[in-house]
Motif scaffolding. Sequence first.
Motif, PDB file in Angstrom:
ATOM      1  N   VAL A 154       0.837  -1.199   0.000  1.00 11.10           N
ATOM      2  CA  VAL A 154       0.000   0.000   0.000  1.00 11.10           C
ATOM      3  C   VAL A 154       0.875   1.253   0.000  1.00 11.10           C
ATOM      4  O   VAL A 154       0.667   2.179  -0.797  1.00 11.10           O
ATOM      5  CB  VAL A 154      -0.938  -0.012   1.222  1.00 11.10           C
ATOM      6  CG1 VAL A 154      -1.684   1.325   1.338  1.00 11.10           C
ATOM      7  CG2 VAL A 154      -1.932  -1.165   1.120  1.00 11.10           C
ATOM      8  N   PHE A 155       1.859   1.302   0.892  1.00 12.46           N
ATOM      9  CA  PHE A 155       2.747   2.466   0.959  1.00 12.46           C
ATOM     10  C   PHE A 155       3.568   2.605  -0.325  1.00 12.46           C
ATOM     11  O   PHE A 155       3.763   3.713  -0.823  1.00 12.46           O
ATOM     12  CB  PHE A 155       3.674   2.352   2.164  1.00 12.46           C
ATOM     13  CG  PHE A 155       2.994   2.555   3.479  1.00 12.46           C
ATOM     14  CD1 PHE A 155       2.263   3.712   3.728  1.00 12.46           C
ATOM     15  CD2 PHE A 155       3.058   1.612   4.482  1.00 12.46           C
ATOM     16  CE1 PHE A 155       1.628   3.909   4.942  1.00 12.46           C
ATOM     17  CE2 PHE A 155       2.426   1.796   5.684  1.00 12.46           C
ATOM     18  CZ  PHE A 155       1.707   2.943   5.926  1.00 12.46           C
ATOM     19  N   ARG A 156       4.055   1.484  -0.850  1.00 13.47           N
ATOM     20  CA  ARG A 156       4.856   1.552  -2.079  1.00 13.47           C
ATOM     21  C   ARG A 156       4.028   2.083  -3.237  1.00 13.47           C
ATOM     22  O   ARG A 156       4.483   2.947  -4.007  1.00 13.47           O
ATOM     23  CB  ARG A 156       5.403   0.162  -2.417  1.00 13.47           C
ATOM     24  CG  ARG A 156       6.310   0.148  -3.645  1.00 13.47           C
ATOM     25  CD  ARG A 156       6.663  -1.268  -4.036  1.00 13.47           C
ATOM     26  NE  ARG A 156       5.496  -2.014  -4.447  1.00 13.47           N
ATOM     27  CZ  ARG A 156       4.957  -1.962  -5.657  1.00 13.47           C
ATOM     28  NH1 ARG A 156       5.489  -1.179  -6.588  1.00 13.47           N
ATOM     29  NH2 ARG A 156       3.878  -2.665  -5.948  1.00 13.47           N
ATOM     30  N   ALA A 157       2.791   1.581  -3.361  1.00 13.34           N
ATOM     31  CA  ALA A 157       1.923   2.060  -4.440  1.00 13.34           C
ATOM     32  C   ALA A 157       1.597   3.544  -4.260  1.00 13.34           C
ATOM     33  O   ALA A 157       1.551   4.298  -5.235  1.00 13.34           O
ATOM     34  CB  ALA A 157       0.636   1.239  -4.484  1.00 13.34           C
ATOM     35  N   SER A 161       2.780   6.470  -6.916  1.00 16.61           N
ATOM     36  CA  SER A 161       1.713   7.169  -7.636  1.00 16.61           C
ATOM     37  C   SER A 161       1.898   8.683  -7.633  1.00 16.61           C
ATOM     38  O   SER A 161       1.211   9.378  -8.387  1.00 16.61           O
ATOM     39  CB  SER A 161       0.352   6.828  -7.018  1.00 16.61           C
ATOM     40  OG  SER A 161       0.254   7.339  -5.699  1.00 16.61           O
ATOM     41  N   LEU A 162       2.801   9.188  -6.800  1.00 13.03           N
ATOM     42  CA  LEU A 162       3.019  10.628  -6.744  1.00 13.03           C
ATOM     43  C   LEU A 162       3.769  11.108  -7.991  1.00 13.03           C
ATOM     44  O   LEU A 162       4.535  10.345  -8.588  1.00 13.03           O
ATOM     45  CB  LEU A 162       3.816  10.989  -5.483  1.00 13.03           C
ATOM     46  CG  LEU A 162       3.140  10.680  -4.146  1.00 13.03           C
ATOM     47  CD1 LEU A 162       4.102  10.963  -2.998  1.00 13.03           C
ATOM     48  CD2 LEU A 162       1.865  11.493  -3.984  1.00 13.03           C
ATOM     49  N   PRO A 163       3.579  12.340  -8.394  1.00 11.73           N
ATOM     50  CA  PRO A 163       4.314  12.867  -9.557  1.00 11.73           C
ATOM     51  C   PRO A 163       5.829  12.832  -9.317  1.00 11.73           C
ATOM     52  O   PRO A 163       6.304  13.067  -8.200  1.00 11.73           O
ATOM     53  CB  PRO A 163       3.799  14.311  -9.668  1.00 11.73           C
ATOM     54  CG  PRO A 163       2.486  14.322  -8.963  1.00 11.73           C
ATOM     55  CD  PRO A 163       2.608  13.320  -7.856  1.00 11.73           C
ATOM     56  N   ILE A 184       8.879  14.238   2.300  1.00  7.58           N
ATOM     57  CA  ILE A 184       8.102  14.728   1.158  1.00  7.58           C
ATOM     58  C   ILE A 184       7.132  13.676   0.638  1.00  7.58           C
ATOM     59  O   ILE A 184       5.929  13.925   0.527  1.00  7.58           O
ATOM     60  CB  ILE A 184       9.049  15.189   0.020  1.00  7.58           C
ATOM     61  CG1 ILE A 184       9.934  16.338   0.499  1.00  7.58           C
ATOM     62  CG2 ILE A 184       8.246  15.601  -1.206  1.00  7.58           C
ATOM     63  CD1 ILE A 184      10.937  16.814  -0.530  1.00  7.58           C
ATOM     64  N   LEU A 185       7.645  12.491   0.319  1.00  7.79           N
ATOM     65  CA  LEU A 185       6.816  11.490  -0.346  1.00  7.79           C
ATOM     66  C   LEU A 185       5.881  10.761   0.603  1.00  7.79           C
ATOM     67  O   LEU A 185       4.697  10.593   0.308  1.00  7.79           O
ATOM     68  CB  LEU A 185       7.723  10.490  -1.075  1.00  7.79           C
ATOM     69  CG  LEU A 185       8.636  11.069  -2.154  1.00  7.79           C
ATOM     70  CD1 LEU A 185       9.431   9.970  -2.824  1.00  7.79           C
ATOM     71  CD2 LEU A 185       7.828  11.837  -3.191  1.00  7.79           C
ATOM     72  N   LEU A 186       6.403  10.301   1.753  1.00  8.14           N
ATOM     73  CA  LEU A 186       5.577   9.497   2.659  1.00  8.14           C
ATOM     74  C   LEU A 186       4.355  10.252   3.178  1.00  8.14           C
ATOM     75  O   LEU A 186       3.252   9.688   3.176  1.00  8.14           O
ATOM     76  CB  LEU A 186       6.427   8.972   3.822  1.00  8.14           C
ATOM     77  CG  LEU A 186       5.689   8.066   4.815  1.00  8.14           C
ATOM     78  CD1 LEU A 186       5.174   6.834   4.109  1.00  8.14           C
ATOM     79  CD2 LEU A 186       6.610   7.676   5.976  1.00  8.14           C
ATOM     80  N   PRO A 187       4.478  11.495   3.642  1.00  9.13           N
ATOM     81  CA  PRO A 187       3.254  12.194   4.113  1.00  9.13           C
ATOM     82  C   PRO A 187       2.180  12.320   3.036  1.00  9.13           C
ATOM     83  O   PRO A 187       0.989  12.154   3.324  1.00  9.13           O
ATOM     84  CB  PRO A 187       3.792  13.567   4.537  1.00  9.13           C
ATOM     85  CG  PRO A 187       5.228  13.341   4.865  1.00  9.13           C
ATOM     86  CD  PRO A 187       5.689  12.313   3.898  1.00  9.13           C
ATOM     87  N   GLN A 188       2.590  12.609   1.805  1.00 10.00           N
ATOM     88  CA  GLN A 188       1.603  12.712   0.731  1.00 10.00           C
ATOM     89  C   GLN A 188       0.993  11.357   0.406  1.00 10.00           C
ATOM     90  O   GLN A 188      -0.210  11.252   0.130  1.00 10.00           O
ATOM     91  CB  GLN A 188       2.257  13.301  -0.514  1.00 10.00           C
ATOM     92  CG  GLN A 188       2.782  14.719  -0.327  1.00 10.00           C
ATOM     93  CD  GLN A 188       3.351  15.282  -1.619  1.00 10.00           C
ATOM     94  OE1 GLN A 188       2.623  15.542  -2.565  1.00 10.00           O
ATOM     95  NE2 GLN A 188       4.664  15.465  -1.653  1.00 10.00           N
ATOM     96  N   ALA A 189       1.827  10.306   0.439  1.00  9.04           N
ATOM     97  CA  ALA A 189       1.314   8.963   0.153  1.00  9.04           C
ATOM     98  C   ALA A 189       0.323   8.519   1.224  1.00  9.04           C
ATOM     99  O   ALA A 189      -0.696   7.898   0.910  1.00  9.04           O
ATOM    100  CB  ALA A 189       2.475   7.976   0.061  1.00  9.04           C
ATOM    101  N   VAL A 190       0.604   8.838   2.481  1.00  8.40           N
ATOM    102  CA  VAL A 190      -0.309   8.468   3.566  1.00  8.40           C
ATOM    103  C   VAL A 190      -1.654   9.156   3.393  1.00  8.40           C
ATOM    104  O   VAL A 190      -2.715   8.536   3.572  1.00  8.40           O
ATOM    105  CB  VAL A 190       0.318   8.805   4.932  1.00  8.40           C
ATOM    106  CG1 VAL A 190      -0.711   8.664   6.038  1.00  8.40           C
ATOM    107  CG2 VAL A 190       1.508   7.896   5.201  1.00  8.40           C
ATOM    108  N   ARG A 191      -1.648  10.450   3.043  1.00  5.29           N
ATOM    109  CA  ARG A 191      -2.913  11.155   2.824  1.00  5.29           C
ATOM    110  C   ARG A 191      -3.685  10.549   1.654  1.00  5.29           C
ATOM    111  O   ARG A 191      -4.903  10.422   1.710  1.00  5.29           O
ATOM    112  CB  ARG A 191      -2.649  12.638   2.576  1.00  5.29           C
ATOM    113  CG  ARG A 191      -2.313  13.432   3.822  1.00  5.29           C
ATOM    114  CD  ARG A 191      -2.448  14.923   3.565  1.00  5.29           C
ATOM    115  NE  ARG A 191      -1.482  15.387   2.580  1.00  5.29           N
ATOM    116  CZ  ARG A 191      -0.280  15.859   2.885  1.00  5.29           C
ATOM    117  NH1 ARG A 191       0.106  15.905   4.156  1.00  5.29           N
ATOM    118  NH2 ARG A 191       0.535  16.272   1.947  1.00  5.29           N
ATOM    119  N   ALA A 192      -2.964  10.180   0.606  1.00  3.17           N
ATOM    120  CA  ALA A 192      -3.643   9.629  -0.569  1.00  3.17           C
ATOM    121  C   ALA A 192      -4.185   8.225  -0.317  1.00  3.17           C
ATOM    122  O   ALA A 192      -5.254   7.863  -0.817  1.00  3.17           O
ATOM    123  CB  ALA A 192      -2.680   9.608  -1.759  1.00  3.17           C
TER     124      ALA A 192
END
Length: 287
Positions: A154-157, A161-163, A184-192
């Motif tokens: 889930v986290f990897r996807a 998926s982020l730009p 940068i990436l993990l916080p945005q991925a968690v929200r998504a």
Amino acid sequence: MSSVLFDTPGPKAVARNRVLSVVTLLVVVAIIGFVIYRFAESGQFQARKWQLFSFPLVQQTLLQAIGATLSAFATAAVFSLVLGIVLAFGRLSDRRWISVPCLAFTELFRAVPLLILMMIMYYGLPTLGVQGISPFIAVVVGLTLYNGSVLAEVFRAGIESLPRGQKEAGFAIGLRKSTVMTSILLPQAVRAMLPVIIAQLVVILKDTALGFIVTYNEILFQAKYFGSQAQYGSPIIPAAIIAGVIYVGLCLLLAGVAKFLESRMRRNQRIAKGTRAPVAAGSAAGD
């Protein structure tokens, strides 16, 4: 109004959908009514079968079982999230000696059924000389290995998926890859991916019921014990109904907390966007 993937139904389609909805509702109500009727016919609603659950000691035991369930869930949820983040970062590593073992670990424990993991921990390891494996440890470790592997994907996807510009912007200002991932990436991925993460946490909560196989004193274990009391008419169905109501209530409570956190995050994000807009307008006016 229509789009590429969906055409707005016309009057006939709307009428047909309404008829199908009513028919489906009637079928569901009929099935529920038939089940309740059969329960009543077989004496499952007799006071004798429910008398056991009116005793204070039984109620106290059920509360202790709920506490044991929540304890296993909370511990396994925290460890699963941590393991999922570590495995996701390992999968995304540029070093093959890190990414390949993480890939093998994730695929292995995603493929092994959770019940088998618990049984191996509790019944298998002691035969190999590993002592001190309590039912709580067997349940938590089994839940962590399985759900941590699922959350890793889930986290990897979510990160992938982020730009690409998000990652490239971090590298452009001289950040290390680990800092880019965590800041940068993990916080945005968690929200998504928050709805998927919450759904997996609900799965962890429900899967604690498998702990009765390794004699863990959780809700289903106690329900099975109370349902086998012959002096009260073996109230298996009442015990199962009570256990099901407790599980549904706990899942709804968890879903409510998750919805509250999601709405709070969205509100904070809107506030942050609202504060950035005046700053940008002020900068433009100054220029």
